[in-house]
Design a protein around this motif. Sequence first.
Motif, short mmCIF file in Angstrom:
data_model
loop_
_atom_site.label_atom_id
_atom_site.label_comp_id
_atom_site.label_asym_id
_atom_site.label_seq_id
_atom_site.Cartn_x
_atom_site.Cartn_y
_atom_site.Cartn_z
N TYR A 117 -7.78 3.65 -6.84
CA TYR A 117 -6.82 3.34 -5.77
C TYR A 117 -7.05 4.29 -4.59
O TYR A 117 -7.07 3.87 -3.42
CB TYR A 117 -5.38 3.54 -6.27
CG TYR A 117 -4.66 2.32 -6.76
CD1 TYR A 117 -4.21 1.35 -5.88
CD2 TYR A 117 -4.41 2.16 -8.11
CE1 TYR A 117 -3.51 0.25 -6.33
CE2 TYR A 117 -3.71 1.05 -8.58
CZ TYR A 117 -3.26 0.09 -7.68
OH TYR A 117 -2.56 -1.00 -8.13
N LEU B 257 -1.20 0.29 -0.97
CA LEU B 257 -1.40 0.50 -2.40
C LEU B 257 -0.22 -0.12 -3.15
O LEU B 257 0.90 0.38 -3.07
CB LEU B 257 -1.53 1.99 -2.71
CG LEU B 257 -2.87 2.66 -2.44
CD1 LEU B 257 -3.32 2.49 -1.00
CD2 LEU B 257 -2.80 4.14 -2.78
N SER C 286 1.19 -1.46 -6.87
CA SER C 286 0.97 -1.35 -8.31
C SER C 286 0.93 -2.73 -8.97
O SER C 286 1.67 -3.64 -8.59
CB SER C 286 2.10 -0.53 -8.95
OG SER C 286 2.05 -0.62 -10.36
N ALA D 141 -1.27 4.42 -7.55
CA ALA D 141 -0.83 3.59 -6.44
C ALA D 141 0.24 4.29 -5.61
O ALA D 141 0.63 3.79 -4.55
CB ALA D 141 -0.31 2.25 -6.95
#
Length: 561
Positions: free
Chosen positions: A87, A103, A105, A234
């Motif tokens: 990430y 980012l 999840s 994330a």
Amino acid sequence: MFGRRGAGAVFGRLPLDLGPLFDTLADQRPSVNVQLGRPLDLAPERGTAYDTGQVAELVRETAAWLVAAGAGPGSSVAIVKRNHWDYVLLACAAARIGAVPALLSDRVPPDGLAALLRRLRPDVLVTQRDVLGGARAAGVEPTALAGRTVCLDGPTEGALAVDELRGGPVPAVRGRGEDEPLAVIHTSGTTGVPKLVVHSTRTLIRRLSAFEARPWPVLSVRRTDTVASAVSFAHGRALTWTVSAFWRAPRTVALLPDSDPSTAAALLRSHPPTVLEALPSSYVRWQALTGAGAAGSAGSAGVGVAGSAGANPFRNVRLFISTFDAMHPPTVRAFLDASRRRNPIWMQGWGQSETGPLSFRFLTRGALTGPAGRHPTTRDLGRPVPGWVRVKVADPARPGRVVPPGETGMLYARTGALCLGYLGEPERWGRKLDRGWFNTGDLGVRTRDGRVLVLDREVDMVPGMSCVEIEDVLHERLPDVEEAVLLSVADGRPQPVLVTADGGLDPTRWRDAVRDLPPLAEPLVVGWDAVPRTATGKVRRHELRARVLAGSAGIGTGQWT
């Protein structure tokens, strides 16, 4: 999508800019030995060991194929994949070409992911087949919500395989102004669809990473350290930590992409950490590895400290760090006792995605020598960082009125690391601000000497008590309870939900544990997997409530979540 306003990136100050981060680290700092719990999804063929130069090369190659996918200055790149450190590397590659990484999840439910992608309207979506398959099974088509989609693990309908894009020239580094958007992250989402938080180079790097990269006594990473991280990569914390930790150049960095006890034990025993940062839920799952005996969890059976492969993986830790949520005292005590260092320290931070850390508390074995009765030590989250953060406790109905020390109110924070706002929700952001003060949504108390005691999220509150304090007491008195969650009930007693390894609990022990507590409903006892969690391991209380208390309303208003 985000546009461009400013001048090039500023070089030569500490810590470094996100885009060319690893190039500059490779040129200016000692190389770091990077060890991974499993290969990166970004480059599975490259194995589990890197040095700084090899990481820099991977970021450059990734930037090249992002350009081939259509990303460029001012565009947005959404990243949704299995949890791993790549990430961060994808974010660096996007920042390198002037794009804004977002980012997200893969733990966000499909309907929530769709809502976030609609707010983002990403030019490029980087994802995996499992993410797309799970979303499609729920009636969501992520590829329809992005300009182009790139799949990291092979071809799939509606997406380009990453191998189709490789091999292009390495693009030049594109700068940006320090107050332009640098990255988008999301909040935990414990109360619903997460908020998209926009941070700049100034807030995320110059303020947060720079603070941590300074040579602080005890806290700073040392060249001789082995630093382990097991967080949600994330989360914005992964970005700020990567910048500061690699600038400090420890000997080894060990990165754990999941909290499975057996997987974690293998890496941590091979590279025993001296500094360890993990999610609260990971610490809970690993507690059996300390040899403390009590709280194992689903998946931890048979993973002990005895035997030829059972060396205590925490024996060398001098500094434990937990920043995503307050920890329960028995867990902190177990890890401090597992260290063979003379004076190991546990650092507990309180903060939010919008603000970064707001206060710190340092715990030692002496502070946790025994059960703390009705007022466990870990509710005390220390003092705001002097000269860096200000915190006030105000009347929720009148934010301008600061309540006296010892009186409960809404916690507000003022910090130079405050994010730029919520993407796609300006009205919501406006409700959270009061003349530069940010409403955290937490209820708490300031003591006369300035310490912050966090009681509850406002949305989860029960008048006259602290749910998180009661949860701590239950953990102290019922060591085999892996997770205690107290749900407020508007028309009845608070409902305890208890997680145990076998889904059972002796009724007599329960009655003894709650003998002097406020009246509670009879507990619901479940297994670990029955409790829905966010990417950072926090309990999705709204979803848990819907599962176990269908039709029951909470007490808090939730208007500041």
